[in-house]
Design an enzyme around this catalytic site. Structure first.
Site, mmCIF file in Angstrom:
data_model
loop_
_atom_site.group_PDB
_atom_site.id
_atom_site.type_symbol
_atom_site.label_atom_id
_atom_site.label_comp_id
_atom_site.label_asym_id
_atom_site.label_seq_id
_atom_site.Cartn_x
_atom_site.Cartn_y
_atom_site.Cartn_z
ATOM 1 N N TYR A 1 43.446 46.522 38.312
ATOM 2 C CA TYR A 1 43.809 45.289 38.354
ATOM 3 C C TYR A 1 42.524 45.031 39.406
ATOM 4 C CZ TYR A 1 45.154 41.439 41.162
ATOM 5 O OH TYR A 1 45.517 39.763 41.297
ATOM 6 N N SER B 1 40.425 37.049 42.630
ATOM 7 C CA SER B 1 41.308 37.443 44.068
ATOM 8 C C SER B 1 40.524 38.084 44.545
ATOM 9 C CB SER B 1 42.485 38.664 43.616
ATOM 10 O OG SER B 1 42.979 38.823 44.749
#
Length: 207
Positions: A104, A91
């Site tokens: 995260y 990501s």
């Protein structure tokens, strides 16, 4: 279309459960497959204040995003050979810490570093490792992460199309690339993350 003439055997496993790795190991040992492509795509995030959150979702993010990816890769590598590839879905959150998605972004920073280091290790074996670092996509990830309707950052960022990311990631892996980030904006973001102090950058990355 992806595997013409090949039989696909779906395996349903909960990768947050330790017993799943024992089962996967046994399946691999029994079938001894020749694995040409491993895609580690399982993962999720949560938008929350870490101090006010409960530990379960934070623990599960680590279990799925980090432990599962690491163990599955380790188990499958024994069945991979020259010209094989590993695609780890990362990501843009890996580039700079993301306040309010602290766990995260930390797990994705692990995936990013893991992919680059493992790629170096596997060069002599002819196995490529690609870290795919897309921007936001309109998938169920947003609802699971409790982001929908709660983040001005996500509301203003340009979204990427999941099918295009998948297609271009496969092409990048085939070409032997180590990192793939879609959209010019996010490529520039990756560059800025290398030169701007994270302590300053986090005022812009917080969700």
């Amino acid at each position: 279309d992806i595997l013409p003439g090949k039989t696909v055997k779906p395996i349903s496993l909960d990768l947050t459960e330790k017993e799943s790795y024992t089962e996967l190991k046994a399946i691999l040992e029994e079938n001894k497959p020749q694995v040409k492509l491993l895609i580690n795509n399982a993962g999720f995030g949560k938008l929350d204040d870490f101090a006010a959150s409960t530990y379960e979702p934070q623990m599960l993010q680590c279990d799925l995003n980090v432990r599962a990816l690491t163990v599955v890769t380790n188990l499958v590598l024994s069945y991979m050979s020259d010209s094989s590839a590993i695609i780890n879905v990362c990501s843009i959150a890996a580039f700079v810490p993301t306040p309010n998605m602290t766990v995260y972004c930390s797990t994705k920073a692990y995936v990013y570093s893991f992919s680059k280091s493992l790629r170096f290790e596997l060069k002599d074996r002819g196995i490529n490792v690609l870290a795919v670092c897309p921007g936001p996509m309109a998938t169920e990830f947003l609802d699971v992460a409790n982001i929908t309707g709660r983040s001005k950052t996500f509301d203003t960022l340009p979204y990427c199309k999941a099918d295009q990311v998948a297609e271009k990631a496969l092409k990048a892996a085939k070409k032997g690339r180590g990192i793939y980030t879609n959209k010019l904006l996010y490529k520039f973001y990756r560059l800025l993350a290398k030169v701007i102090p994270h302590g300053l950058f986090m005022y812009f990355t917080r969700t």
